[in-house]
Enzyme design. Sequence first.
Site, PDB file in Angstrom:
ATOM      1  N   GLY A 188      64.559  51.507 -22.375  1.00 48.53           N
ATOM      2  CA  GLY A 188      64.550  52.119 -23.699  1.00 48.53           C
ATOM      3  C   GLY A 188      63.494  53.197 -23.848  1.00 48.53           C
ATOM      4  O   GLY A 188      62.376  53.043 -23.380  1.00 48.53           O
ATOM      5  N   SER A 189      63.814  54.289 -24.511  1.00 44.36           N
ATOM      6  CA  SER A 189      62.901  55.410 -24.573  1.00 44.36           C
ATOM      7  C   SER A 189      63.356  56.421 -25.622  1.00 44.36           C
ATOM      8  O   SER A 189      64.257  56.158 -26.406  1.00 44.36           O
ATOM      9  CB  SER A 189      62.803  56.062 -23.191  1.00 44.36           C
ATOM     10  OG  SER A 189      64.076  56.118 -22.585  1.00 44.36           O
ATOM     11  N   ARG A 190      62.732  57.606 -25.589  1.00 46.14           N
ATOM     12  CA  ARG A 190      62.968  58.594 -26.642  1.00 46.14           C
ATOM     13  C   ARG A 190      62.766  60.004 -26.088  1.00 46.14           C
ATOM     14  O   ARG A 190      61.940  60.225 -25.201  1.00 46.14           O
ATOM     15  CB  ARG A 190      61.983  58.310 -27.778  1.00 46.14           C
ATOM     16  CG  ARG A 190      61.799  59.382 -28.816  1.00 46.14           C
ATOM     17  CD  ARG A 190      60.880  58.853 -29.902  1.00 46.14           C
ATOM     18  NE  ARG A 190      60.464  59.885 -30.834  1.00 46.14           N
ATOM     19  CZ  ARG A 190      60.003  59.648 -32.049  1.00 46.14           C
ATOM     20  NH1 ARG A 190      59.898  58.413 -32.476  1.00 46.14           N
ATOM     21  NH2 ARG A 190      59.641  60.630 -32.841  1.00 46.14           N
TER      22      ARG A 190
END
Length: 221
Positions: A188-190
């Site tokens: 998960g990341s951005r």
Amino acid sequence: MKVHHEGRGVLTTYFIILFVLNGVLWYFFRHTFLSYLAGGASLVFFGIVLNFYRSPYRQFKGDSNGVVVASADGKIVAIEEVYEGEYFKDKRIIVSIFMSPFNVHANWYPINGKVLMSKHHDGRFMAAYLPKSSTENERSTVVMETEDGKNQILLRQVAGAMARRIVTYAQVGETGSIDEHLGFIKLGSRVDVYLPLGTEILVEMDQKVTGNQTVIAKFRA
């Protein structure tokens, strides 16, 4: 659909470990609930990891002149005017895309243009959807200039609570294309994109976007 090269070593390692583990269990506990449970759990786990490292073939089919395309699959979690203090040191419009562990985690270049800066920063591992994760988490910053030299943007890959490795392929002086991978973030990341004031934003909060396909903004003429 193919497996991204960032995941081939990981998948090979997991396959060997699971194969040996299940082989041992089958040898000692053949036709028991434990052996079947372990086999089923191993298949599910390997399937999840395989899904995470998938790398679909995509090609942008629209007119790439003057537009900014989503760099990642995910959901829009921020659209606002902020101060960008690392490179531009002025106000910019930030558009942030949050990637869950179930999204494709390859990142594409958002524009066609020249790479002016590429820098990695060590940091924390807060949840990627938090606004301050953009400046406090582990991250990589890439600055690009459009082919006509009229606009510059900053893209930031941000690690999340689960993501522990950011890979950035962009190198200063190279030319990036919308159809090329800029990098990869594991789990998960951005991804944040900082755009010039006056840029027309074409997405909304909570909208789902597709990397290399969804046009998120259009530069002012």
